[in-house]
Write a protein that holds these residues in place. Structure first.
Motif, PDB file in Angstrom:
ATOM      1  N   SER A  98       0.828  -1.209   0.000  1.00 42.19           N
ATOM      2  CA  SER A  98       0.000   0.000   0.000  1.00 42.19           C
ATOM      3  C   SER A  98       0.863   1.260   0.000  1.00 42.19           C
ATOM      4  CB  SER A  98      -0.925   0.003   1.220  1.00 42.19           C
ATOM      5  OG  SER A  98      -0.163   0.061   2.422  1.00 42.19           O
ATOM      6  N   LYS A  99       2.154   1.093   0.309  1.00 39.97           N
ATOM      7  CA  LYS A  99       3.077   2.229   0.335  1.00 39.97           C
ATOM      8  C   LYS A  99       3.896   2.333  -0.961  1.00 39.97           C
ATOM      9  CE  LYS A  99       3.500   2.225   5.381  1.00 39.97           C
ATOM     10  NZ  LYS A  99       2.472   1.188   5.616  1.00 39.97           N
ATOM     11  N   ALA A 100       3.548   1.530  -1.950  1.00 38.50           N
ATOM     12  CA  ALA A 100       4.149   1.666  -3.282  1.00 38.50           C
ATOM     13  C   ALA A 100       3.287   2.597  -4.125  1.00 38.50           C
ATOM     14  CB  ALA A 100       4.255   0.307  -3.953  1.00 38.50           C
ATOM     15  N   ILE A 107       0.245  -5.690 -14.042  1.00 39.92           N
ATOM     16  CA  ILE A 107       1.149  -6.443 -13.177  1.00 39.92           C
ATOM     17  C   ILE A 107       0.712  -7.902 -13.161  1.00 39.92           C
ATOM     18  CG2 ILE A 107       2.007  -6.725 -10.812  1.00 39.92           C
ATOM     19  CD1 ILE A 107       1.576  -3.697 -10.449  1.00 39.92           C
ATOM     20  N   GLY A 108       1.643  -8.812 -13.400  1.00 39.71           N
ATOM     21  CA  GLY A 108       1.343 -10.230 -13.474  1.00 39.71           C
ATOM     22  C   GLY A 108       1.135 -10.865 -12.113  1.00 39.71           C
ATOM     23  N   GLU A 109       1.162 -12.194 -12.080  1.00 39.76           N
ATOM     24  CA  GLU A 109       0.918 -12.925 -10.840  1.00 39.76           C
ATOM     25  C   GLU A 109       2.235 -13.333 -10.179  1.00 39.76           C
ATOM     26  OE1 GLU A 109      -1.398 -16.402 -11.682  1.00 39.76           O
ATOM     27  OE2 GLU A 109       0.180 -17.355 -12.843  1.00 39.76           O
ATOM     28  N   ASN A 110       2.121 -13.648  -8.906  1.00 40.85           N
ATOM     29  CA  ASN A 110       3.267 -14.010  -8.062  1.00 40.85           C
ATOM     30  C   ASN A 110       4.342 -12.928  -8.063  1.00 40.85           C
ATOM     31  OD1 ASN A 110       4.162 -16.060  -6.192  1.00 40.85           O
ATOM     32  ND2 ASN A 110       5.877 -16.391  -7.566  1.00 40.85           N
ATOM     33  N   CYS A 111       3.911 -11.681  -8.093  1.00 44.18           N
ATOM     34  CA  CYS A 111       4.832 -10.555  -7.942  1.00 44.18           C
ATOM     35  C   CYS A 111       4.853 -10.114  -6.478  1.00 44.18           C
ATOM     36  CB  CYS A 111       4.435  -9.391  -8.838  1.00 44.18           C
ATOM     37  SG  CYS A 111       4.641  -9.743 -10.594  1.00 44.18           S
ATOM     38  N   PHE A 112       6.023  -9.686  -6.025  1.00 47.19           N
ATOM     39  CA  PHE A 112       6.232  -9.249  -4.640  1.00 47.19           C
ATOM     40  C   PHE A 112       6.814  -7.849  -4.719  1.00 47.19           C
ATOM     41  CE2 PHE A 112       8.397 -10.630  -0.386  1.00 47.19           C
ATOM     42  CZ  PHE A 112       7.337 -10.113   0.340  1.00 47.19           C
ATOM     43  N   ILE A 113       5.969  -6.844  -4.530  1.00 45.36           N
ATOM     44  CA  ILE A 113       6.345  -5.442  -4.733  1.00 45.36           C
ATOM     45  C   ILE A 113       6.232  -4.731  -3.389  1.00 45.36           C
ATOM     46  CG2 ILE A 113       5.804  -3.303  -5.952  1.00 45.36           C
ATOM     47  CD1 ILE A 113       4.737  -5.042  -8.250  1.00 45.36           C
ATOM     48  N   LEU A 114       7.374  -4.366  -2.831  1.00 38.89           N
ATOM     49  CA  LEU A 114       7.411  -3.852  -1.465  1.00 38.89           C
ATOM     50  C   LEU A 114       7.291  -2.327  -1.425  1.00 38.89           C
ATOM     51  CD1 LEU A 114      10.068  -6.203   0.163  1.00 38.89           C
ATOM     52  CD2 LEU A 114       7.617  -6.534  -0.183  1.00 38.89           C
ATOM     53  N   GLU A 115       7.428  -1.794  -0.236  1.00 41.99           N
ATOM     54  CA  GLU A 115       7.170  -0.385   0.015  1.00 41.99           C
ATOM     55  C   GLU A 115       8.153   0.525  -0.718  1.00 41.99           C
ATOM     56  OE1 GLU A 115       9.881  -1.940   3.236  1.00 41.99           O
ATOM     57  OE2 GLU A 115       7.992  -2.590   2.341  1.00 41.99           O
ATOM     58  N   ASP A 116       7.669   1.718  -1.034  1.00 40.83           N
ATOM     59  CA  ASP A 116       8.478   2.801  -1.618  1.00 40.83           C
ATOM     60  C   ASP A 116       8.957   2.529  -3.035  1.00 40.83           C
ATOM     61  OD1 ASP A 116       8.182   4.271   0.742  1.00 40.83           O
ATOM     62  OD2 ASP A 116       9.929   3.328   1.650  1.00 40.83           O
ATOM     63  N   ASN A 117       8.374   1.553  -3.711  1.00 42.08           N
ATOM     64  CA  ASN A 117       8.598   1.432  -5.152  1.00 42.08           C
ATOM     65  C   ASN A 117       7.739   2.458  -5.878  1.00 42.08           C
ATOM     66  OD1 ASN A 117      10.305  -1.007  -6.109  1.00 42.08           O
ATOM     67  ND2 ASN A 117       9.128  -1.826  -4.398  1.00 42.08           N
ATOM     68  N   THR A 118       8.288   3.059  -6.922  1.00 41.79           N
ATOM     69  CA  THR A 118       7.534   3.945  -7.793  1.00 41.79           C
ATOM     70  C   THR A 118       7.470   3.321  -9.174  1.00 41.79           C
ATOM     71  OG1 THR A 118       8.139   5.962  -6.593  1.00 41.79           O
ATOM     72  CG2 THR A 118       7.424   6.210  -8.880  1.00 41.79           C
ATOM     73  N   LEU A 119       6.253   2.977  -9.605  1.00 43.46           N
ATOM     74  CA  LEU A 119       6.029   2.432 -10.941  1.00 43.46           C
ATOM     75  C   LEU A 119       5.345   3.502 -11.766  1.00 43.46           C
ATOM     76  CD1 LEU A 119       6.373  -0.119  -9.083  1.00 43.46           C
ATOM     77  CD2 LEU A 119       4.874  -1.298 -10.686  1.00 43.46           C
ATOM     78  N   GLN A 120       6.083   4.126 -12.673  1.00 40.64           N
ATOM     79  CA  GLN A 120       5.499   5.196 -13.468  1.00 40.64           C
ATOM     80  C   GLN A 120       4.524   4.632 -14.509  1.00 40.64           C
ATOM     81  OE1 GLN A 120       9.005   7.480 -14.814  1.00 40.64           O
ATOM     82  NE2 GLN A 120       8.381   9.032 -13.319  1.00 40.64           N
ATOM     83  N   PRO A 121       3.688   5.482 -15.096  1.00 42.93           N
ATOM     84  CA  PRO A 121       2.666   5.000 -16.024  1.00 42.93           C
ATOM     85  C   PRO A 121       3.241   4.297 -17.248  1.00 42.93           C
ATOM     86  CG  PRO A 121       2.193   7.257 -15.329  1.00 42.93           C
ATOM     87  CD  PRO A 121       3.564   6.933 -14.839  1.00 42.93           C
ATOM     88  N   LEU A 131      10.209  -6.846  -6.737  1.00 43.54           N
ATOM     89  CA  LEU A 131      10.729  -5.483  -6.615  1.00 43.54           C
ATOM     90  C   LEU A 131      10.872  -5.213  -5.123  1.00 43.54           C
ATOM     91  CD1 LEU A 131       8.468  -3.553  -9.195  1.00 43.54           C
ATOM     92  CD2 LEU A 131      10.704  -4.600  -9.603  1.00 43.54           C
ATOM     93  N   TRP A 132      12.077  -5.373  -4.604  1.00 41.92           N
ATOM     94  CA  TRP A 132      12.298  -5.104  -3.188  1.00 41.92           C
ATOM     95  C   TRP A 132      12.062  -3.617  -2.940  1.00 41.92           C
ATOM     96  CZ3 TRP A 132      12.151  -9.557  -0.911  1.00 41.92           C
ATOM     97  CH2 TRP A 132      12.382  -9.622   0.476  1.00 41.92           C
ATOM     98  N   SER A 133      12.362  -3.097  -1.801  1.00 42.86           N
ATOM     99  CA  SER A 133      11.911  -1.751  -1.450  1.00 42.86           C
ATOM    100  C   SER A 133      12.712  -0.657  -2.152  1.00 42.86           C
ATOM    101  CB  SER A 133      11.999  -1.558   0.058  1.00 42.86           C
ATOM    102  OG  SER A 133      13.305  -1.833   0.515  1.00 42.86           O
ATOM    103  N   GLY A 134      12.018   0.432  -2.492  1.00 40.59           N
ATOM    104  CA  GLY A 134      12.665   1.675  -2.868  1.00 40.59           C
ATOM    105  C   GLY A 134      13.179   1.818  -4.279  1.00 40.59           C
ATOM    106  N   ASN A 135      12.614   1.100  -5.250  1.00 45.08           N
ATOM    107  CA  ASN A 135      13.077   1.204  -6.634  1.00 45.08           C
ATOM    108  C   ASN A 135      12.276   2.240  -7.424  1.00 45.08           C
ATOM    109  OD1 ASN A 135      15.011  -1.162  -6.668  1.00 45.08           O
ATOM    110  ND2 ASN A 135      13.128  -2.202  -6.063  1.00 45.08           N
ATOM    111  N   HIS A 136      12.917   2.779  -8.461  1.00 49.58           N
ATOM    112  CA  HIS A 136      12.228   3.660  -9.415  1.00 49.58           C
ATOM    113  C   HIS A 136      12.123   2.914 -10.742  1.00 49.58           C
ATOM    114  CE1 HIS A 136      11.129   7.332 -11.656  1.00 49.58           C
ATOM    115  NE2 HIS A 136      11.875   6.790 -12.617  1.00 49.58           N
ATOM    116  N   ILE A 137      10.891   2.669 -11.172  1.00 47.52           N
ATOM    117  CA  ILE A 137      10.624   1.937 -12.410  1.00 47.52           C
ATOM    118  C   ILE A 137      10.032   2.932 -13.411  1.00 47.52           C
ATOM    119  CG2 ILE A 137       9.473  -0.029 -13.460  1.00 47.52           C
ATOM    120  CD1 ILE A 137      11.546  -0.748 -11.275  1.00 47.52           C
TER     121      ILE A 137
END
Length: 219
Positions: A98-100, A107-121, A131-137
């Motif tokens: 919820s903090k991403a 987004i596909g299945e069995n993905c693990f996307i942690l806090e502070d990730n930014t996924l741009q449009p 995607l462990w924590s804190g990445n810029h995509i």
């Protein structure tokens, strides 16, 4: 809400249990491991069952799987488990913190996307991606199946990441890059070229390929 069985009983499975219990609507009901690793009957107060006969007690029509494993062997071990679950008929959940920051991304299945990730449009995420924590995509890109980003990786816009890639902490990828299958970009490496070679290992700033090294033999 889904009733979920988590694959594994090590640190990553324990983290997944915490995130699902504290930041999702899903209900974790059990853990599963291969029979040879089944040493205890319970973990985190829940049953641990052998993966080989999981469907006998937890049929895929009623339960879903989550396999948030590490990137060992360039994600090929996690891929093997993921495909084995699919062969048994299971669907997988994905966890998105919820903090991403997500922008309606596919987004596909069995993905693990942690806090502070930014996924741009306009960037797509495949199946079985961590995607462990804190990445810029960055925007208008694609991350394909079985890929692992550690933390604080910057992927600029319009990049294509093929399957089985792995990115160390603080790695940087320039815009319009195409990373071939099995690329390993080491911790702190800065990729300024726009293409890599399959199963190549890249280190340094600017990143250079290590000659004679193959990523799936190293990690």
């Amino acid at each position: 809400m889904a009733k979920v069985i988590i694959f594994g009983i090590l640190d990553t499975a324990e983290l997944a249990h915490w995130y699902l219990e504290n930041d999702s609507e899903h209900n974790v009901v059990a853990f599963t491991v291969n029979q040879e690793y089944l040493k205890e009957d319970t973990f985190k107060g829940l049953p641990v069952v052998a993966f080989e006969n999981l469907e006998d007690k937890y049929p895929p029509s009623q339960f879903k799987l989550f396999a948030p494993m590490t990137g060992r062997n360039m994600n090929q071990l996690r891929e093997k488990v993921y495909l084995a679950g699919k062969e048994k008929g299971y669907e997988y959940i994905s966890y998105i913190s919820s903090k991403a920051t997500v922008c309606g991304n596919e987004i596909g299945e069995n993905c693990f996307i942690l806090e502070d990730n930014t996924l741009q449009p306009f960037t797509k995420i495949g199946n079985n991606v961590v995607l462990w924590s804190g990445n810029h995509i960055g925007h208008h890109g694609e991350i394909k199946d079985h890929v692992f980003f550690t933390s604080h990786v910057v992927m600029s816009g319009h990049c294509t990441i093929e399957s089985h890639c792995f990115f160390g902490v603080n790695a940087t990828i320039r815009d319009y890059s195409h990373l071939a299958q099995g690329t390993l970009l080491a911790m702190g490496a800065s990729l300024t070229k726009q293409k890599t070679e399959e199963w190549g290992v890249y280190v340094g700033n600017p990143a250079k390929k290590l000659e004679g090294k193959i990523s799936h033999e190293l990690y």
